[in-house]
Every structure is written in structure tokens, then in C-alpha cells.
Design a protein around this motif. Structure first.
Motif, PDB file in Angstrom:
ATOM      1  N   LEU A 222       0.883  -1.166   0.000  1.00 23.30           N
ATOM      2  CA  LEU A 222       0.000   0.000   0.000  1.00 23.30           C
ATOM      3  C   LEU A 222       0.920   1.215   0.000  1.00 23.30           C
ATOM      4  O   LEU A 222       1.305   1.711   1.035  1.00 23.30           O
ATOM      5  CB  LEU A 222      -0.879  -0.010   1.251  1.00 23.30           C
ATOM      6  CG  LEU A 222      -1.919   1.100   1.388  1.00 23.30           C
ATOM      7  CD1 LEU A 222      -3.122   0.813   0.521  1.00 23.30           C
ATOM      8  CD2 LEU A 222      -2.355   1.249   2.839  1.00 23.30           C
ATOM      9  N   ASN A 223       1.261   1.667  -1.183  1.00 22.40           N
ATOM     10  CA  ASN A 223       2.319   2.656  -1.349  1.00 22.40           C
ATOM     11  C   ASN A 223       1.867   4.009  -0.829  1.00 22.40           C
ATOM     12  O   ASN A 223       1.096   4.700  -1.455  1.00 22.40           O
ATOM     13  CB  ASN A 223       2.678   2.722  -2.830  1.00 22.40           C
ATOM     14  CG  ASN A 223       3.874   3.592  -3.075  1.00 22.40           C
ATOM     15  OD1 ASN A 223       4.208   4.434  -2.255  1.00 22.40           O
ATOM     16  ND2 ASN A 223       4.512   3.377  -4.203  1.00 22.40           N
ATOM     17  N   LYS A 224       2.369   4.368   0.321  1.00 26.20           N
ATOM     18  CA  LYS A 224       1.931   5.577   0.992  1.00 26.20           C
ATOM     19  C   LYS A 224       2.262   6.832   0.174  1.00 26.20           C
ATOM     20  O   LYS A 224       1.443   7.735   0.041  1.00 26.20           O
ATOM     21  CB  LYS A 224       2.587   5.642   2.376  1.00 26.20           C
ATOM     22  CG  LYS A 224       2.010   6.673   3.297  1.00 26.20           C
ATOM     23  CD  LYS A 224       0.604   6.297   3.758  1.00 26.20           C
ATOM     24  CE  LYS A 224      -0.031   7.367   4.623  1.00 26.20           C
ATOM     25  NZ  LYS A 224      -0.147   8.682   4.056  1.00 26.20           N
ATOM     26  N   SER A 225       3.433   6.851  -0.429  1.00 23.45           N
ATOM     27  CA  SER A 225       3.856   8.076  -1.104  1.00 23.45           C
ATOM     28  C   SER A 225       2.994   8.382  -2.318  1.00 23.45           C
ATOM     29  O   SER A 225       2.605   9.523  -2.545  1.00 23.45           O
ATOM     30  CB  SER A 225       5.319   7.961  -1.519  1.00 23.45           C
ATOM     31  OG  SER A 225       5.463   6.883  -2.431  1.00 23.45           O
ATOM     32  N   GLY A 226       2.654   7.329  -3.085  1.00 23.67           N
ATOM     33  CA  GLY A 226       1.893   7.589  -4.298  1.00 23.67           C
ATOM     34  C   GLY A 226       0.398   7.479  -4.107  1.00 23.67           C
ATOM     35  O   GLY A 226      -0.365   7.581  -5.054  1.00 23.67           O
ATOM     36  N   ASN A 227      -0.055   7.254  -2.885  1.00 28.15           N
ATOM     37  CA  ASN A 227      -1.446   6.862  -2.683  1.00 28.15           C
ATOM     38  C   ASN A 227      -1.956   7.440  -1.368  1.00 28.15           C
ATOM     39  O   ASN A 227      -1.391   7.167  -0.318  1.00 28.15           O
ATOM     40  CB  ASN A 227      -1.492   5.323  -2.630  1.00 28.15           C
ATOM     41  CG  ASN A 227      -2.882   4.771  -2.835  1.00 28.15           C
ATOM     42  OD1 ASN A 227      -3.756   5.457  -3.355  1.00 28.15           O
ATOM     43  ND2 ASN A 227      -3.079   3.551  -2.408  1.00 28.15           N
TER      44      ASN A 227
HETATM   45  C1  LIG Z   1       5.432   4.218  -4.834  1.00 24.57           C
HETATM   46  O1  LIG Z   1       4.759   4.823  -5.928  1.00 24.57           O
HETATM   47  C2  LIG Z   1       5.586   5.654  -6.723  1.00 24.57           C
HETATM   48  C3  LIG Z   1       4.736   6.266  -7.809  1.00 24.57           C
HETATM   49  O2  LIG Z   1       3.435   6.411  -7.423  1.00 24.57           O
HETATM   50  C4  LIG Z   1       6.703   4.813  -7.309  1.00 24.57           C
HETATM   51  O3  LIG Z   1       7.573   5.645  -8.057  1.00 24.57           O
HETATM   52  C5  LIG Z   1       7.495   4.128  -6.191  1.00 24.57           C
HETATM   53  O4  LIG Z   1       8.446   3.254  -6.740  1.00 24.57           O
HETATM   54  C6  LIG Z   1       6.562   3.328  -5.299  1.00 24.57           C
HETATM   55  N1  LIG Z   1       7.284   2.787  -4.154  1.00 24.57           N
HETATM   56  C7  LIG Z   1       7.135   1.529  -3.708  1.00 24.57           C
HETATM   57  C8  LIG Z   1       7.918   1.168  -2.498  1.00 24.57           C
HETATM   58  O5  LIG Z   1       6.388   0.718  -4.243  1.00 24.57           O
END
Ligand SMILES: *[C@@H]1O[C@H](CO)[C@@H](O)[C@H](O)[C@H]1NC(C)=O
Ligand SMILES: *[C@@H]1O[C@H](CO)[C@@H](O)[C@H](O)[C@H]1NC(C)=O
Ligand SMILES: *[C@@H]1O[C@H](CO)[C@@H](O)[C@H](O)[C@H]1NC(C)=O
Ligand SMILES: *[C@@H]1O[C@H](CO)[C@@H](O)[C@H](O)[C@H]1NC(C)=O
Length: 810
Positions: A222-227
């Protein structure tokens, strides 16, 4: 109107249209396996009820888990490997596990005799103010306060399986203070991202858990940075906050969405307690729930001690077999523990046969409208005005344009864009019939030319929640008037869209929502589904402050809101859950079947002067639209007679589905209170008519010669003496004989069996007709819909065995 889900090229605005009312499209392209897959995928291995020989053993759960691991180790080279592939061990309320398995492991496990079912963890979909007053459950009433209102669901705990909770919402505060949490409660508030149990939980919100392993096994972290999600029970999608507050929300004055729908917001059972089980997660603003997580939520909720489970989730058709579904398994064990489970019927209407959550042990809820409109005047050239509906909160003045200026053939779809002209300062008039084009496509097209607003003309309005693009919904008649004016007028007419006004009591209601999924059930047409209908259109309820009302960062609504308007069977489901909580509070010993019976037999199908109609066609609705009818909470408190279901009813149902004795023994708990010793009953003894389970409605999907159906009613009225007379409305071409015609009760809780003989009296095949059986003591009406398909003409490619074969699975 094709409200089908859209194909993969959709942009945000396109899927948005569906998110709010259909809440479906969420993932059709997700996990479709190829039959021989070497890459492991998430599977659920279901083993039936929790079975431990020595019940006194304190290490039950440990032992069950060990057993799961042992079973799993058979298909791995080491126990360590097996442990790593295990996702959940379901051990609190039933037995099973989920794990990452490849095709050969699946094949090997499926052969084991202790395995009842083994299926891929699929994605399931996330499927108020006015609504409670509309149903006669007003807050401020001068009439004598009824027991139902007094109770408000005190001492009932409702579990909501959804996308989490926004605990700061006023709906989840103790208002006024509530008594301490009962000591029997085993649930807890789990700490997590932006979720501090000490602050979030109180005597109202008493449980908050979250389930992420299934999601992450399928979709990755659950990708916190992109979501914008929270790794905790905190709600991002808003869906869970909305449904929870509809069920148990405390009373909050002056709730509105930017002034729309202004009124007192509250749940139907405002004094009930809430336990939240977050199993649905936002991924790029779209909700995803996996069955592995949903089943874990059921396992915990039942063990924690909830009394009612509300789950506005479900799989879209084609439906899996019963025990290949987390909702079926979870609700089956809930029923055995006396816990009512309420599901949404789905948002795949109005085409027939797409209803979901069809098992006889849960409640399946259709959606209908309330008598509230968001009326919007559109003034054309200061000359004449038409009225439609919208959620527009700031008036818009612009020039009206014909789509032909921008789109080939006037089709409002980006694919038909013919030039790069800007539509700034223009309102575009789109007909759904030209193209034809769907709402989401038209909104995307209007946004694409930078128009100020869209007027969307449809045979029936689909207004269902805040729009990502300002949209006025007009019916064909009103839209045609504008179209004609536009054709006559030489220059572009000026158009003023006036801010939407909330109007109560002027519209015909309830009507069945166009999106509400219709029966018959595609896997067991002899159980009528949906069961009942409740408000599910434009429902105002609590919302997370950090989430825009359109979920996606949108142009229309920029300010944070505490309330939002949503539509869907997801919204009607928690209305029924609340009424179930009220009934449970007033009658703690009523079984889930009795509660369902009380709801269904007292539901209404017509109000003074008109029948409940289908919103899209204005034809009279039938039981495939609304089941037994529209819920009437006050009447449900005093149903008079009820149809209970006992273990034998479920055994009969399972036998008819083709389950063998060993499987049934593994599923069904030996009954405690049944008179007969059902554990020794074999399928051959109970296999009678499929319609003979003691359901509060009667459906016969294949009547080719006369049959007799049995029903047993129990007197739960205030007096031990009661006399009920039957009356029948025969389905067309079916003779119905009910005997005895009079039921005389002389002690409390007395049960009497009656018989219904159905004789086909016409030549027909494949057409359903509808009737009813009503028992009345002069005060109460105990009504069962009667749904019959007469098949007296044998078709060439059909043998007469289909009465059996349509039920017997492997
Ligand atoms: C999280 O999402 C971003 C883009 O939304 C991506 O570049 C990054 O690799 C992702 N990180 C992980 C740990 O999945
Ligand atoms: C599945 O996994 C097992 C254990 O890791 C392995 O022995 C087997 O060859 C795999 N089967 C396939 C079809 O990949
Ligand atoms: C209103 O419309 C009629 C034709 O329908 C036209 O004759 C009249 O001039 C219009 N009035 C204004 C103020 O535009
Ligand atoms: C719409 O507005 C955007 C941003 O202002 C602009 O880039 C785009 O060219 C405009 N489109 C049209 C058709 O005018």
C-alpha cells in the motif's frame, strides 16, 4: 441505459461516474487467472466450522492454526515454506486459511477430503437525514414514543466491514454519553497510521481493526507516497464512514453538503455501538477489497461479539458457488452464531438476473429513492425555464451550445472531438441517446473542451452524488424543449443555472433505483432475491474531511466537507442494518431468520395511491426489483407471525445444492434449540421440494406440474390467542390453494404449519408471474410474495430433468 462498467481506457472522470453509484467497475481487469498458473496466487481454503474435540482447551486457536499449517505443509517442501506462503489462518469463528499457492498445490489441496471449498481470493466491490423521517422513524414526534424509538439500538454492537472510519466525525462521538463497553466485548481498537486508539475510540466506536495482507499479496505494498491511504482503520475512500454513520451515527444537527440536504443527520440506530473492520483500500482513488481480507474481518467480527454485520460489498456476476465466496462463508457462520448479516444487492441494474449476495442466510437489500429532490432551475435567455436536478452549489451563467460545434454527429464523447475550439464560458447540451453516450463520457468530453457546465439529458435521472464536473440532469421532455429553442435561436442563448434547492415531499417516492441489481438469483432462483428495499439514492451521511466529496481531487468541490451525498445499494444496506439493530435491541432473542421475516412480511409494495415503480421505466415494480417490498421499520416491530429457519432448513438447502452428508456435517453446527435431532438427518430424508425451506417469500422457478409447499409460522404477537385468515393473489395462470385457510393460535410462540399447492393452468415457458399470500388478523398483515415461473411447454433442447440439474452442482 447502459450503466455497465467501462473499458480500460477510462480516465479518472470516467470511472468516477461509476464509483459513486455503481461502486463497481472497481477492478474488472484485475485478477483473472490462467488455468495452469505457475506463479502463486492468493487462494482461500475453507474447512467449515471450527471443530475442536475438547472445547475446554484454551489453546484452541493455536491448535487450529497448527492444523492449517500442517495441511498446508503437505504441498510445500518444508513447514517453513508453508508458513511463508500462509496469509491468514481463520480460526476464531470458523476454520480455513488463505495462502499463496500455485496450480499444482491447488490441485493437491482440493483433493483433500477435509477441504470444503478452495477458491481464488477475488476482488469484491464496495457496492441521513431525510431517509429516516421518510420511513416514519422521525426524531421529533409528538406522538407517543414507540418502543422502537426508545431503544435506538442501545446495547447492540454493529460491525461494519468496509473502507474504515473517520473517527473525528461528529457521528461517532458519544452524544450524549454512553454507558461503558460491555465486558463480553472481545474486540479492540488497533493502533495504526493516523489512528490513535485512545483518541479515536470511545464508548460509541468500540472496535477498529484493519486487514491488509490480502490486499498487499495481490496489489503490492500500500504505497503511501503515491497513494493517499492510511495504514490503519482510518478511512480514505469515505465509503466506510458514510455507511457506518447511516447505520449507527449519533444525532448531529445542521448537516449538509455545502447547504444541500440540510437537516439533522443520524444513523437509524443512533445509540448502537460501532466496530469497524477495514478490508477495503483505496488504490489510485479506486476501492479494492480482497476476499482473503474480508474473510479475516468476518472471522474477527464474529469472535469479537458483534450482533449485526453490515457489509456493503459483493462480487459482480457471474456469481461463484456458495462456499466459493467470502461473503457466503462469513454470513453462514454468522447465522449459526445468531448474528444477522446484511449485504447490498449490487449496482448492476436494471437488467434482470444480476443480483449478488443471494445466500438464504443473509439479507440482500435493493435501493430505492426518498422524497427529496435537488431541484435545479435552468433559465434560458431570461425567457423560459426548465427544472432538473443537480448538486450545483454556485450559480453558473454561460452560453448554451450544441455539441455539434465540438463533436462529430453531436456525440458528447472525447473520441468524437472534431476541433480544438475552446468551450470556455459555454454550457454544453448532451443527450444520452445521441451516441449513445454515458454520463462519465459526456462529463469527460465537457471537461475536455473546458466548458463551464454540462446539461445531461436522459430518460431518467441518474443524479447520485457530487459530480466531478458541474452537471444538470434533465429528463427527455425538458431537454427537448431546450434543444428546440437552441435550433430556433440564431445566436447562442444565455443560460443561467440556479443553485440547487433541496425539496422534500414533492416527488413520488419510493421508486426503485435504476442501478439496483435485480433478481432472479443466477445460482438459486428458488430463493427470491433481493429480499427487501430501503433508501439508497442521494443519501447524506458523514465523510472524511481530508477526502474530497468526489474522492478524486476535483474541480467542482474544493472545500473540505463533513458530509457527503452518495447513492448505491451500498447506502440502502446500512439502512436495513440499522433497523436490524433496532429489532435486535427490542427482541434480543430473535434469530437472524426471524428478524429477516419481520422485515420482509411487513414491507410494503404500494403506498396510498400508487405502486412502487421502477425509476427508469415507471412500470410497477415486481419482487425481482424490491423483494418483499420497501421496509417499514415500525411495522417490523410487530410482525404478528414470523417464519423462523432452523438447522434443518439450511441442511435441506445444502442438500439441494448437492453437498454431501460429510460436507454438511463439517459446515453445520449441531443445533442446540431445534426439537428434532437434525444432525442425524440425511439428505435423502430431507430432499423434498426446493421451495420448502421456511423462507418468508416463495419462489418457484420451474413449475411444470402441481406442487405443494410447506411453511411454518410462529405467533410472536402480543396476545397468545390469535386468528389469522389467508388471502391470496394468484400469479397469472397459476391456481393457488392455501390450506388450512384459517390459523388459530392459542399459546405464546405457538407454531402452525400450512401448505400451499400450486397448479399450473396455462401453457407457458420461461415467464415469471407474481402474486402474494397474506395472513391477517385484522390488524397485522403478514405478506409473502409469490413468484412462479410456469414451464408447461417442453422446449426441444431442454430435457425435463432441469428441475434437478439446475441445482445439483458437483
Ligand atoms: C510508490 O509509488 C511511486 C509512484 O506512485 C513509485 O515511483 C514508487 O516506486 C513506489 N514505491 C514503492 C515502495 O512501491
Ligand atoms: C508449486 O510449488 C511447489 C513447491 O514450491 C513446487 O514443488 C511445484 O513444482 C510448483 N508447481 C508449479 C506448477 O510451479
Ligand atoms: C422568448 O422566445 C420567444 C420564442 O419562443 C421569442 O419570440 C421572444 O422574443 C423571446 N424573448 C426574449 C426576451 O428573448
Ligand atoms: C483547456 O484548458 C487547458 C488548461 O488551461 C488548456 O491547456 C487546453 O488547451 C484547453 N482546451 C481547450 C480545448 O481549449
Amino acid at each position: 441505459m447502459g450503466r455497465r462498467r467501462r473499458s480500460g481506457n477510462s480516465t479518472q472522470i470516467q470511472w468516477f461516474g461509476a464509483l459513486f453509484l455503481l461502486l463497481s467497475l472497481l477492478h474488472d481487469h484485475l485478477i483473472h487467472s490462467t488455468p495452469t498458473n505457475t506463479t502463486p496466487q492468493v487462494y482461500i481454503v475453507y474447512l467449515g466450522r471450527k471443530y475442536i474435540k475438547n472445547n475446554k482447551n484454551n489453546n484452541n486457536k493455536f491448535i487450529i492454526s497448527k492444523r492449517h499449517l500442517h495441511l498446508l505443509s503437505n504441498v510445500f517442501s518444508s513447514e517453513e515454506e508453508a508458513k511463508q506462503s500462509m496469509i491468514y489462518s481463520y480460526k476464531h469463528s470458523f476454520s480455513g486459511f488463505s495462502a499463496m499457492l500455485n496450480s499444482s498445490q491447488v490441485a493437491a489441496l482440493a483433493k483433500r477430503k477435509e477441504v470444503i471449498s478452495l477458491f481464488k481470493s477475488k476482488s469484491v466491490e464496495l457496492h441521513t437525514t431525510r431517509s429516516w423521517d421518510f420511513m416514519g422513524l422521525g426524531l421529533t414526534t409528538n406522538e407517543a414514543t414507540t418502543p422502537l424509538q426508545l431503544a435506538y439500538g442501545e446495547n447492540v454492537i454493529v460491525g461494519v466491514i468496509d473502507s474504515g472510519i473517520w473517527p473525528e466525525s461528529k457521528s461517532f462521538q458519544e452524544e450524549p454519553r454512553m454507558s461503558p463497553i460491555p465486558s463480553t466485548w472481545k474486540g479492540k481498537c488497533v493502533k495504526g497510521d493516523m489512528f490513535n486508539p485512545e483518541k479515536a475510540c470511545n464508548n460509541k466506536l468500540i472496535g477498529a481493526r484493519y486487514y491488509l495482507q490480502g490486499f498487499e499479496s495481490i496489489y503490492g505494498s500500500l504505497n503511501k507516497s503515491g497513494n493517499p491511504e492510511y495504514r490503519s482503520a482510518r478511512d480514505f475512500l469515505g465509503h466506510g464512514t458514510h455507511t457506518a454513520s447511516t447505520t449507527v451515527g449519533s444525532i448531529v444537527e445542521e448537516a449538509s453538503l455545502l447547504g444541500l440536504g440540510l437537516g439533522t443527520a443520524r444513523g437509524g440506530a443512533p445509540r448502537a455501538r460501532l466496530a469497524v473492520y477495514k478490508a477495503c483500500w483505496g488504490k489510485d482513488y479506486v476501492g479494492q477489497c480482497t476476499e482473503a481480507d474480508v474473510l479475516a474481518a468476518f472471522d474477527d467480527a464474529l469472535h469479537d461479539g458483534v450482533h449485526v454485520i453490515s457489509a456493503s460489498i459483493g462480487a459482480s456476476p457471474p456469481l461463484p458457488e456458495l462456499f466459493d465466496s467470502s461473503n457466503s462463508i462469513g454470513s453462514f457462520h454468522a447465522m449459526q452464531l445468531g448474528v444477522s448479516v446484511v449485504f447490498a444487492a449490487g449496482n448492476d441494474g436494471p437488467d434482470p438476473g444480476l443480483v449478488t449476495n443471494v445466500e438464504p442466510w443473509s439479507i440482500c437489500v435493493a435501493a430505492s429513492s426518498v422524497d427529496r429532490m435537488f431541484s435545479t432551475d435552468v433559465i434560458v435567455q431570461g425567457n423560459f425555464s426548465v427544472t432538473g436536478e443537480s448538486f450545483i452549489t454556485e450559480s453558473i451563467t454561460a452560453k448554451l451550445v450544441d455539441p455539434i460545434t465540438y463533436f462529430t454527429n453531436g456525440v458528447c464523447n472525447l473520441g468524437y472531438r472534431k476541433n480544438t475550439r475552446s468551450g470556455a464560458g459555454r454550457v454544453i447540451l448532451c443527450f444520452s441517446t445521441v451516441g449513445p453516450v454515458e454520463l462519465g463520457e459526456a462529463q469527460e468530453a465537457a471537461l475536455g473542451i473546458n466548458a463551464s457546465a454540462l446539461i445531461f439529458v436522459q430518460p431518467f435521472t441518474t443524479l447520485s452524488g457530487p459530480d466531478v464536473f458541474p452537471t444538470v440532469y434533465l429528463d427527455i421532455h425538458q431537454g427537448t424543449k431546450i434543444k428546440h429553442y437552441l435550433a430556433l435561436f440564431m445566436r447562442l442563448p444565455t443560460l443561467e443555472i440556479v443553485t440547487a434547492k433541496t425539496i422534500i415531499g414533492k416527488s413520488l417516492a419510493p421508486k426503485v433505483a435504476f442501478f439496483s441489481s435485480r433478481g432472479p438469483s443466477s445460482i438459486s432462483p428458488d430463493i427470491l432475491k433481493p429480499d427487501i428495499s430501503a433508501p439508497g439514492m442521494n443519501i447524506l451521511a458523514a465523510w472524511p474531511r481530508k477526502t474530497p466529496p468526489t474522492v478524486v481531487p476535483s474541480s467542482t468541490y474544493k472545500v473540505p466537507v463533513n458530509w457527503n451525498i452518495m447513492s448505491g445499494t451500498s447506502m440502502s444496506c446500512p439502512h436495513i442494518s440499522a433497523i436490524v439493530a433496532l429489532l435486535k435491541s427490542a427482541n434480543p432473542y430473535w434469530s437472524p431468520a426471524v428478524i429477516k421475516s419481520a422485515l420482509m412480511t411487513t414491507a410494503y409494495t404500494s403506498t396510498i395511491g400508487y405502486n412502487i415503480v421502477n425509476k427508469e421505466s415507471m412500470k410497477v415494480s415486481d419482487p425481482f426489483d424490491i423483494g418483499a417490498g420497501h421496509v417499514d421499520p415500525m411495522k417490523a416491530m410487530d410482525p404478528g407471525l414470523v417464519y423462523d429457519m432452523k438447522t434443518i432448513d439450511y441442511i435441506l438447502f445444502l442438500c439441494n445444492l448437492g453437498y454431501n452428508q460429510q460436507q454438511i456435517n463439517a459446515l453445520v453446527h449441531p443445533s442446540h434449540d431445534d426439537d428434532d435431532d437434525t444432525t442425524t438427518l440425511s439428505c435423502s430424508q430431507v430432499r423434498k421440494s426446493k421451495a420448502n425451506i421456511n423462507y418468508p417469500s416463495i419462489a418457484v422457478s420451474n413449475l411444470h406440474s402441481s406442487i405443494t409447499i410447506t411453511r411454518t409460522v410462529r405467533n410472536v404477537g402480543p396476545s397468545k390467542f390469535a386468528v389469522y385468515f389467508s388471502s391470496v393473489v394468484e400469479p397469472r395462470g397459476v391456481e393457488v390453494v392455501v390450506w388450512p385457510r384459517v390459523l388459530v393460535f392459542s399459546w405464546f410462540r405457538e407454531e402452525i404449519t400450512y401448505y400451499v399447492t400450486l397448479l399450473p393452468r396455462k401453457k407457458s415457458r420461461g415467464i415469471y408471474d407474481f402474486g402474494e399470500i397474506v395472513w391477517s388478523d385484522g390488524v397485522r398483515r403478514v405478506r409473502s410474495p409469490l413468484v412462479v415461473c410456469v414451464n408447461t411447454i417442453t422446449s426441444l433442447d431442454h430435457d425435463d430433468n432441469d428441475q434437478l440439474s439446475d441445482f445439483i452442482t458437483s
